[in-house]
Enzyme design. Structure first.
Site, PDB file in Angstrom:
ATOM      1  N   LYS A  13     -19.951  89.409  48.521  1.00  0.00           N
ATOM      2  CA  LYS A  13     -20.818  89.837  49.926  1.00  0.00           C
ATOM      3  C   LYS A  13     -21.851  90.736  49.761  1.00  0.00           C
ATOM      4  O   LYS A  13     -22.652  90.766  49.930  1.00  0.00           O
ATOM      5  CB  LYS A  13     -19.921  90.375  50.644  1.00  0.00           C
ATOM      6  N   ARG A  89     -15.032  90.957  63.036  1.00  0.00           N
ATOM      7  CA  ARG A  89     -14.457  90.648  62.706  1.00  0.00           C
ATOM      8  C   ARG A  89     -12.979  90.737  62.991  1.00  0.00           C
ATOM      9  O   ARG A  89     -12.100  90.241  62.350  1.00  0.00           O
ATOM     10  CB  ARG A  89     -14.320  92.280  62.337  1.00  0.00           C
ATOM     11  N   ARG A 128     -10.796  93.730  36.839  1.00  0.00           N
ATOM     12  CA  ARG A 128     -11.447  94.635  37.023  1.00  0.00           C
ATOM     13  C   ARG A 128     -11.627  96.021  36.505  1.00  0.00           C
ATOM     14  O   ARG A 128     -10.496  96.760  36.648  1.00  0.00           O
ATOM     15  CB  ARG A 128     -12.220  95.450  38.606  1.00  0.00           C
ATOM     16  N   ARG A 161      -8.872 100.886  39.349  1.00  0.00           N
ATOM     17  CA  ARG A 161      -8.179 101.683  40.541  1.00  0.00           C
ATOM     18  C   ARG A 161      -7.166 101.555  41.149  1.00  0.00           C
ATOM     19  O   ARG A 161      -6.340 100.485  41.047  1.00  0.00           O
ATOM     20  CB  ARG A 161      -9.576 100.719  41.986  1.00  0.00           C
ATOM     21  N   ARG A 172      -4.161  92.150  52.071  1.00  0.00           N
ATOM     22  CA  ARG A 172      -5.148  92.793  52.542  1.00  0.00           C
ATOM     23  C   ARG A 172      -5.550  91.993  52.878  1.00  0.00           C
ATOM     24  O   ARG A 172      -6.502  91.505  53.448  1.00  0.00           O
ATOM     25  CB  ARG A 172      -5.340  93.678  51.184  1.00  0.00           C
TER      26      ARG A 172
END
Ligand code: ZN
Length: 215
Positions: A13, A89, A128, A161, A172
């Site tokens: 996004k 949202r 990542r 992370r 999430r």
């Protein structure tokens, strides 16, 4: 042209928001930025938002709506519309936003839904790795290093992370879908949603977006 962009964490996004902003001369508005700006400028709405955030509470829908509408009333000169990111949202926010903007210059024209399967999002986020020294970004699934966990450029050890573990990510993504699917369905009924297959390379995704907006 007034756009909403929606997509789960890892959907790309952010990348496409900045391309859209430049290409169509839109004001890119994210709720995070609105909060930060109003709080740092100590506006009345900012103070109100801060009173919730200081207590660790979510800023209520009604206040979020007022912050967004206030921002849209004061768009910079020369833009061709807005690109809203991270709002609405919830279904309640979407309905209130529609009610406040219907028939005005701020009515939304199109919703871009960046659609990526959850298993791909998990690989993008959990795979990542970044180099703390030179800043290069890798992915163990999509862009692996020649030697595991060692930067190709500078030979430093890579880091992941700490908050991205499988369990918290599952929560999430589940939460994201639970909140936003009703919003997508709601705008779908108004025939305003363009679902972009965002499990693709950059140019293929961009071609889908420009085609959707060209209609
Ligand atoms: Zn490096």
């Amino acid at each position: 042209m007034n756009l909403l962009i929606m997509g789960a964490p890892g959907s790309g996004k952010g990348t496409f928001s900045s391309r859209l902003k430049d290409n169509y001369s839109l004001a890119h508005i994210s709720t995070g930025d609105i909060f930060r700006k109003n709080i740092s400028e100590n506006t009345a709405l900012g103070q109100e938002a801060k009173s919730y955030m200081d207590k660790g509470l979510l800023v209520p829908d009604d206040l979020v709506n007022r912050l967004v509408l206030d921002t849209l009333e004061n768009l910079p000169e020369g833009v061709n519309g807005y690109l809203l990111d991270g709002y609405p949202r919830t279904l309640e926010q979407a309905k209130a936003f529609d009610e406040a903007t219907k028939g005005t210059a701020n009515e939304v024209d199109q919703i871009l839904f960046m659609d990526v399967p959850h298993d791909v999002l998990k690989k993008r986020i959990l795979g990542r790795r970044t180099c703390p020294k030179c800043g290069e970004i890798y992915n163990i699934y999509f862009k692996p290093t020649a030697v595991e966990n060692v930067c190709d450029n500078c030979g430093s050890a890579l880091s992941a992370r700490a908050d991205d573990n499988e369990e918290s990510l599952k929560t999430r993504l589940g939460e994201y879908t639970r909140m936003t699917q009703p919003v997508i369905d709601y705008y779908g009924e108004q025939d305003k949603v363009a679902a972009i297959n965002a499990d693709n390379d950059f140019e293929t995704i961009w071609a889908q977006i420009t085609e959707a907006l060209g209609k």
